[in-house]
Design a protein around this motif. Structure first.
Motif, PDB file in Angstrom:
ATOM      1  N   VAL A 358     -21.303   6.964  31.889  1.00  0.00           N
ATOM      2  CA  VAL A 358     -20.768   6.537  30.602  1.00  0.00           C
ATOM      3  C   VAL A 358     -20.211   7.773  29.910  1.00  0.00           C
ATOM      4  CG1 VAL A 358     -21.308   5.609  28.315  1.00  0.00           C
ATOM      5  CG2 VAL A 358     -22.371   4.604  30.350  1.00  0.00           C
ATOM      6  N   TYR A 359     -18.944   7.742  29.578  1.00  0.00           N
ATOM      7  CA  TYR A 359     -18.314   8.886  28.913  1.00  0.00           C
ATOM      8  C   TYR A 359     -17.995   8.528  27.468  1.00  0.00           C
ATOM      9  CZ  TYR A 359     -17.805  10.950  33.532  1.00  0.00           C
ATOM     10  OH  TYR A 359     -18.061  11.472  34.769  1.00  0.00           O
ATOM     11  N   THR A 360     -18.429   9.378  26.552  1.00  0.00           N
ATOM     12  CA  THR A 360     -18.127   9.178  25.132  1.00  0.00           C
ATOM     13  C   THR A 360     -17.069  10.175  24.654  1.00  0.00           C
ATOM     14  OG1 THR A 360     -19.911  10.667  24.434  1.00  0.00           O
ATOM     15  CG2 THR A 360     -20.468   8.343  24.714  1.00  0.00           C
ATOM     16  N   ARG A 361     -16.637  11.078  25.504  1.00  0.00           N
ATOM     17  CA  ARG A 361     -15.637  12.091  25.145  1.00  0.00           C
ATOM     18  C   ARG A 361     -14.273  11.447  24.900  1.00  0.00           C
ATOM     19  NH1 ARG A 361     -15.601  15.006  30.996  1.00  0.00           N
ATOM     20  NH2 ARG A 361     -17.831  14.761  30.577  1.00  0.00           N
ATOM     21  N   LEU A 362     -13.433  12.149  24.202  1.00  0.00           N
ATOM     22  CA  LEU A 362     -12.059  11.715  24.002  1.00  0.00           C
ATOM     23  C   LEU A 362     -11.217  12.073  25.219  1.00  0.00           C
ATOM     24  CD1 LEU A 362     -11.536  12.905  20.294  1.00  0.00           C
ATOM     25  CD2 LEU A 362     -12.219  10.634  21.099  1.00  0.00           C
ATOM     26  N   GLY A 363     -10.093  11.360  25.373  1.00  0.00           N
ATOM     27  CA  GLY A 363      -9.113  11.754  26.368  1.00  0.00           C
ATOM     28  C   GLY A 363      -9.151  10.993  27.670  1.00  0.00           C
ATOM     29  N   ILE A 364     -10.094  10.060  27.829  1.00  0.00           N
ATOM     30  CA  ILE A 364     -10.133   9.249  29.046  1.00  0.00           C
ATOM     31  C   ILE A 364      -9.462   7.904  28.743  1.00  0.00           C
ATOM     32  CG2 ILE A 364     -11.610   8.097  30.723  1.00  0.00           C
ATOM     33  CD1 ILE A 364     -13.654  10.280  30.325  1.00  0.00           C
ATOM     34  N   ALA A 365      -8.455   7.594  29.514  1.00  0.00           N
ATOM     35  CA  ALA A 365      -7.667   6.383  29.238  1.00  0.00           C
ATOM     36  C   ALA A 365      -8.515   5.124  29.370  1.00  0.00           C
ATOM     37  CB  ALA A 365      -6.486   6.319  30.208  1.00  0.00           C
ATOM     38  N   ASN A 366      -8.287   4.181  28.453  1.00  0.00           N
ATOM     39  CA  ASN A 366      -8.929   2.859  28.482  1.00  0.00           C
ATOM     40  C   ASN A 366     -10.455   2.945  28.485  1.00  0.00           C
ATOM     41  OD1 ASN A 366      -6.342   1.535  28.725  1.00  0.00           O
ATOM     42  ND2 ASN A 366      -6.338   2.120  30.897  1.00  0.00           N
ATOM     43  N   ASN A 367     -10.966   3.901  27.753  1.00  0.00           N
ATOM     44  CA  ASN A 367     -12.422   4.109  27.695  1.00  0.00           C
ATOM     45  C   ASN A 367     -12.948   3.587  26.372  1.00  0.00           C
ATOM     46  OD1 ASN A 367     -15.066   5.001  27.965  1.00  0.00           O
ATOM     47  ND2 ASN A 367     -14.562   7.100  27.347  1.00  0.00           N
ATOM     48  N   ALA A 368     -13.544   2.403  26.396  1.00  0.00           N
ATOM     49  CA  ALA A 368     -14.037   1.797  25.159  1.00  0.00           C
ATOM     50  C   ALA A 368     -15.274   2.496  24.615  1.00  0.00           C
ATOM     51  CB  ALA A 368     -14.351   0.322  25.392  1.00  0.00           C
ATOM     52  N   ASN A 369     -15.887   3.369  25.412  1.00  0.00           N
ATOM     53  CA  ASN A 369     -17.120   4.016  24.969  1.00  0.00           C
ATOM     54  C   ASN A 369     -16.893   5.334  24.239  1.00  0.00           C
ATOM     55  OD1 ASN A 369     -18.968   2.108  26.002  1.00  0.00           O
ATOM     56  ND2 ASN A 369     -18.676   2.919  28.060  1.00  0.00           N
ATOM     57  N   GLN A 370     -15.664   5.799  24.162  1.00  0.00           N
ATOM     58  CA  GLN A 370     -15.428   7.074  23.497  1.00  0.00           C
ATOM     59  C   GLN A 370     -15.764   6.977  22.017  1.00  0.00           C
ATOM     60  OE1 GLN A 370     -11.256   8.019  23.984  1.00  0.00           O
ATOM     61  NE2 GLN A 370     -10.715   7.131  22.014  1.00  0.00           N
ATOM     62  N   ILE A 371     -16.170   8.092  21.438  1.00  0.00           N
ATOM     63  CA  ILE A 371     -16.562   8.131  20.035  1.00  0.00           C
ATOM     64  C   ILE A 371     -15.413   7.660  19.150  1.00  0.00           C
ATOM     65  CG2 ILE A 371     -15.901  10.575  19.850  1.00  0.00           C
ATOM     66  CD1 ILE A 371     -18.141  10.905  17.791  1.00  0.00           C
ATOM     67  N   ASN A 372     -15.737   6.863  18.177  1.00  0.00           N
ATOM     68  CA  ASN A 372     -14.743   6.331  17.251  1.00  0.00           C
ATOM     69  C   ASN A 372     -14.615   7.295  16.074  1.00  0.00           C
ATOM     70  OD1 ASN A 372     -13.173   4.893  15.479  1.00  0.00           O
ATOM     71  ND2 ASN A 372     -14.492   3.084  15.416  1.00  0.00           N
ATOM     72  N   VAL A 373     -13.593   8.114  16.090  1.00  0.00           N
ATOM     73  CA  VAL A 373     -13.395   9.079  15.004  1.00  0.00           C
ATOM     74  C   VAL A 373     -12.186   8.731  14.146  1.00  0.00           C
ATOM     75  CG1 VAL A 373     -14.505  10.978  16.225  1.00  0.00           C
ATOM     76  CG2 VAL A 373     -12.061  10.569  16.556  1.00  0.00           C
ATOM     77  N   VAL A 374     -11.596   7.554  14.383  1.00  0.00           N
ATOM     78  CA  VAL A 374     -10.390   7.188  13.638  1.00  0.00           C
ATOM     79  C   VAL A 374     -10.562   5.891  12.870  1.00  0.00           C
ATOM     80  CG1 VAL A 374      -8.826   8.425  15.177  1.00  0.00           C
ATOM     81  CG2 VAL A 374      -9.456   6.060  15.700  1.00  0.00           C
ATOM     82  N   GLY A 375     -11.804   5.398  12.770  1.00  0.00           N
ATOM     83  CA  GLY A 375     -12.049   4.168  12.024  1.00  0.00           C
ATOM     84  C   GLY A 375     -11.547   2.924  12.719  1.00  0.00           C
ATOM     85  N   LYS A 376     -11.455   2.990  14.026  1.00  0.00           N
ATOM     86  CA  LYS A 376     -10.972   1.838  14.793  1.00  0.00           C
ATOM     87  C   LYS A 376     -11.954   0.680  14.679  1.00  0.00           C
ATOM     88  CE  LYS A 376     -11.254   2.050  19.268  1.00  0.00           C
ATOM     89  NZ  LYS A 376     -11.028   2.402  20.693  1.00  0.00           N
ATOM     90  N   SER A 377     -11.460  -0.529  14.494  1.00  0.00           N
ATOM     91  CA  SER A 377     -12.326  -1.692  14.396  1.00  0.00           C
ATOM     92  C   SER A 377     -12.781  -2.128  15.781  1.00  0.00           C
ATOM     93  CB  SER A 377     -11.594  -2.834  13.697  1.00  0.00           C
ATOM     94  OG  SER A 377     -10.462  -3.220  14.457  1.00  0.00           O
ATOM     95  N   GLY A 378     -13.745  -3.018  15.800  1.00  0.00           N
ATOM     96  CA  GLY A 378     -14.259  -3.517  17.061  1.00  0.00           C
ATOM     97  C   GLY A 378     -15.527  -2.801  17.476  1.00  0.00           C
ATOM     98  N   ASN A 379     -16.050  -3.175  18.637  1.00  0.00           N
ATOM     99  CA  ASN A 379     -17.336  -2.651  19.096  1.00  0.00           C
ATOM    100  C   ASN A 379     -17.153  -1.298  19.764  1.00  0.00           C
ATOM    101  OD1 ASN A 379     -18.204  -5.113  18.231  1.00  0.00           O
ATOM    102  ND2 ASN A 379     -18.393  -5.997  20.277  1.00  0.00           N
ATOM    103  N   THR A 380     -17.209  -0.255  18.983  1.00  0.00           N
ATOM    104  CA  THR A 380     -17.077   1.097  19.509  1.00  0.00           C
ATOM    105  C   THR A 380     -18.172   1.965  18.916  1.00  0.00           C
ATOM    106  OG1 THR A 380     -15.549   1.697  17.734  1.00  0.00           O
ATOM    107  CG2 THR A 380     -14.578   0.940  19.802  1.00  0.00           C
TER     108      THR A 380
END
Length: 545
Positions: A358-380
């Protein structure tokens, strides 16, 4: 194994203050007369009270589940975890902003639910006492009901302080005054202490018949009493109570910290009291609520995200944190060389979960588990971490009715830590305190505490030990309240960990994810719901609301 669920339907149940009426339906219902005709049918009524138990003050978040298993559990109301970006999370909409009050109380259903349960206990004890059952049966049944009533009362006073103590069945049609004023907090504490002591005297030290697993024992009643005494800072009483539990010789630590919470290890030697669940009949959806957002076997909601503040409290294998100068801390690999509790509790960047990383880092395409640092809605996820503890990787994150794992309310590790805290508050460190804390640490794969700690140093070590040992079990908020440290803790920001790859290296950056507004002059108590005060003018509101 879980036999105390209640399957008999009561047509009219015990809400409000009106006397119960049990209508007749021959195939699946009980009458008032038949309910109390035998210990077996009376036991069905008691089973229903057990079935009303929840592990926290809010029992109807999305589903009728204990708070510790819900989408917004008590640890979300602390610095241990934060809510995922889900609409309606009360920890976000009310608690963070400090905007809760008598008309929008965070835990509003708790008052009505607990008093409904208390009334069931009063009715049950009244009927059993008047029955023709043999004395041994009467004592056993009444003792269980007294324990349950004490449990419900403690759930109230933890939130509100003093509450009305009602020990009989009220009937609004009787002509008597059924409006009671609040008792003081010390009066409530003394009452619950007495109830637990007298219940414990008539409860078994262990459950002999497996069909009775989940019923109260002497250890359960003493654990409830001891936790109450800790919350009330009655250190001498708490020390005596936890010493008594230890002297029962009925409990010990389960050797595997992670496995302690798995269904295959239910009712093990560490459990003093738990709430019984069962697949299909009474299931829990923690894997969906708390699970990582995207995994090979399904999708979770990421609703309980551990904070960096909590992660920083987990020691490395040398017994020190990064802040304390652990030589095992590698800023390029901060999750290496941690201990068993950390790996059993936290899903971090690169963790293996259900057989895949499970990767929470930024920069991996189509990775729903990455940290939400932009206020994106949904289950993140919001912190770069997900909760692993209390989940079982063999269950799917998607909704399932097959997870019937019990919820532990009191366990022996907490008894040891409570003993150590009470003894330290009374007289400072001694050998028995080291022995109790080091036993918990040994299971976690940690070295013993350093010797020569003074009272304040030991206090802080016990508090940290308690925080990481009991993380996500719903204890942290009430610890901050009873220690009167909530305003200090909540005045500091809570962080997540943003990870990015730059120039071929991972860069770790703490990012602020949350602040909590907490007013010390009022927020150590919750507001009494306004409709309660409107119905009973003898009820006074807590200060500041």
């Amino acid at each position: 194994m879980k036999k105390i669920f209640f399957f008999i339907l009561f047509t009219t149940f015990f809400t409000g203050c009106s006397e119960a009426v049990l209508d007749v339906s021959p195939t699946d219902q009980l009458t008032e007369e038949t309910t109390w005709a035998s210990p077996q049918t009376a036991g069905l009524f008691l089973n229903d009270i057990y079935n009303s138990l929840n592990a926290g003050p809010w029992s109807a978040v999305y589903q009728n589940l204990p708070t510790e298993l819900s989408v917004d559990p008590l640890d979300n109301f602390s610095d241990n975890a934060t809510y995922g970006p889900l609409g309606g999370a009360l920890s976000a909409s009310l608690f963070d902003t400090g905007s809760y009050g008598p008309s929008n109380d965070i835990f509003k259903p708790n008052w009505a639910k607990m008093y409904a349960n208390i009334r069931k206990c009063n009715l049950f004890m009244n009927r059993i006492t008047a029955s023709t059952f043999d004395d041994a049966t009467k004592k056993s049944l009444v003792a269980q009901a007294r324990f349950l009533r004490a449990y419900f009362y403690k759930s109230l006073i933890d939130l509100y302080g003093g509450v009305p103590l009602i020990t009989k069945v009220l009937d609004r049609n009787s002509g008597e005054d059924i409006q009671y004023p609040r008792n003081t907090y010390p009066e409530c504490v003394t009452f619950i202490q007495k109830e637990c002591t007298e219940a414990a005297a008539n409860l078994p030290t262990s459950i002999a018949d497996k069909k009775d697993l989940g019923r109260a024992t002497k250890g359960a009643a003493l654990a409830l009493k001891g936790e109450l005494e800790m919350y009330a800072s009655k250190w001498g009483d708490a020390l005596a109570t936890h010493t008594e539990i230890m002297q029962l010789k009925q409990y010990d630590l389960f050797p595997d910290y992670a496995g302690l919470f798995y269904s295959q290890n239910e009712n093990n030697q560490e459990v003093l009291f738990d709430i019984q669940f069962a697949p299909i009949v009474k299931q829990r959806n923690i894997n969906q609520f708390w699970g990582v957002v995207e995994a090979p076997s399904g999708a979770g909601w990421g609703a309980v995200d551990p904070t960096q503040n909590l992660v920083d409290e987990y020691e490395f294998a040398d017994g020190k944190t990064a802040a304390e100068g652990s030589t095992l801390y590698d800023p390029q690999n901060p999750y290496k060389n941690r201990t068993k509790r950390f790996y059993a509790s936290i899903i971090y960047d690169g963790s293996i979960w259900r057989g895949k990383p499970v990767y929470t880092r930024l920069g991996i395409a189509n990775n729903a588990n990455q940290i939400n640092v932009v206020g994106k809605s949904g289950n993140t996820g919001r912190t770069g971490y997900f909760t692993k503890k209390l989940q079982d990787s063999t269950f799917l994150s998607t909704p399932t009715n097959l997870d019937g794992t019990n919820v532990i309310v009191f366990r022996y590790a907490e008894v040891l830590l409570n003993y150590a805290e009470a003894k330290n508050e009374l007289s400072g460190p001694d050998a028995t305190i080291y022995e109790a804390v080091n036993k918990v640490r040994k299971r976690a794969g940690l070295p013993d505490l350093p010797t020569g700690l003074n009272q304040e140093q030991m206090r802080q070590r016990i508090r940290r030990e308690r925080r990481v040992e009991l993380a996500f079990e719903g204890k942290r908020l009430f610890d901050l309240i009873r220690w009167r440290t909530a305003e200090q803790v909540f005045s500091q920001p809570m962080y997540g960990m943003k990870i990015e790859e730059k120039a071929g290296k991972l860069v770790f950056e703490k990012v602020e994810v949350r602040r909590i507004k907490f007013v010390a002059s009022k927020n150590y108590l919750m507001p009494i719901p306004q409709d309660v005060i409107a119905q009973n003018p003898k009820i006074t509101q807590n200060p500041g609301y």
